[in-house]
Design an enzyme around this catalytic site. Structure first.
Site, mmCIF file in Angstrom:
data_model
loop_
_atom_site.group_PDB
_atom_site.id
_atom_site.type_symbol
_atom_site.label_atom_id
_atom_site.label_comp_id
_atom_site.label_asym_id
_atom_site.label_seq_id
_atom_site.Cartn_x
_atom_site.Cartn_y
_atom_site.Cartn_z
ATOM 1 N N CYS A 85 0.845 -1.191 0.000
ATOM 2 C CA CYS A 85 0.000 0.000 0.000
ATOM 3 C C CYS A 85 0.880 1.240 0.000
ATOM 4 C CB CYS A 85 -0.908 -0.012 1.238
ATOM 5 S SG CYS A 85 -2.025 1.392 1.323
ATOM 6 N N HIS A 126 -9.171 -3.842 -2.359
ATOM 7 C CA HIS A 126 -8.198 -3.209 -1.456
ATOM 8 C C HIS A 126 -8.685 -1.822 -1.036
ATOM 9 C CE1 HIS A 126 -4.021 -2.340 0.000
ATOM 10 N NE2 HIS A 126 -4.406 -1.103 -0.287
ATOM 11 N N GLU A 127 -9.146 -1.037 -2.008
ATOM 12 C CA GLU A 127 -9.558 0.329 -1.705
ATOM 13 C C GLU A 127 -10.854 0.363 -0.892
ATOM 14 O OE1 GLU A 127 -7.203 2.234 -2.010
ATOM 15 O OE2 GLU A 127 -6.062 1.131 -3.518
ATOM 16 N N HIS A 130 -10.010 -0.049 2.614
ATOM 17 C CA HIS A 130 -9.605 1.237 3.209
ATOM 18 C C HIS A 130 -10.827 1.985 3.741
ATOM 19 C CE1 HIS A 130 -5.353 2.155 2.837
ATOM 20 N NE2 HIS A 130 -5.324 1.652 1.602
#
Length: 136
Positions: A85, A126-127, A130
């Site tokens: 990241c 992945h985002e 977040h």
């Protein structure tokens, strides 16, 4: 406007809230920041520029696009991988899915539904993590 990318795991671990049309500038700033970091980054979430909103941006080939308030509605084909990241050092293990479907708003706040696979699906997952305060 290009924003500074933060590296604070305590901030990144906080959950984001849904964006509204009043957040259009955040979408622009996030796309600008992604484009400024394309040499080392393929996706970003708004919390990486210190904004706790459910907005992500993804780079695929020569294109970059935003997803506002994304929700994964379907996933298929779980696999184990490791990811790095831009906000954190090193790589960490995680579970991803080869195919996903996502409901979201585009940068004009129009409802969209997309089907994604492979690397783009992994970036989106992945985002979205977040946005949920999951630090990968």
């Amino acid at each position: 406007m290009v924003k500074k990318v933060i590296h604070d795991p305590l901030f990144l671990a906080q959950k984001s809230v849904d964006a509204t049309e009043a957040d259009k500038q955040i979408v622009t700033d996030l796309l600008d920041t992604l484009r400024d970091n394309l040499d080392r980054c393929v996706g970003m979430a708004a919390n990486m520029i210190r904004v706790k909103k459910n907005i992500i941006v993804v780079a695929t080939g020569p294109f970059q696009f935003a997803m506002i308030n994304p929700v994964i509605t379907k996933k298929n084909g779980a696999y184990q991988t490791e990811e790095g990241c831009l906000s954190l050092m090193g790589v960490r293990p995680c579970t991803r899915y080869r195919e996903i479907e996502v409901d979201y708003l585009d940068e004009n706040f129009k409802k969209k539904h997309g089907k994604y696979s492979g690397n783009v699906a992994q970036i989106i997952q992945h985002e979205i993590d977040h946005c949920h305060g999951i630090v990968i």
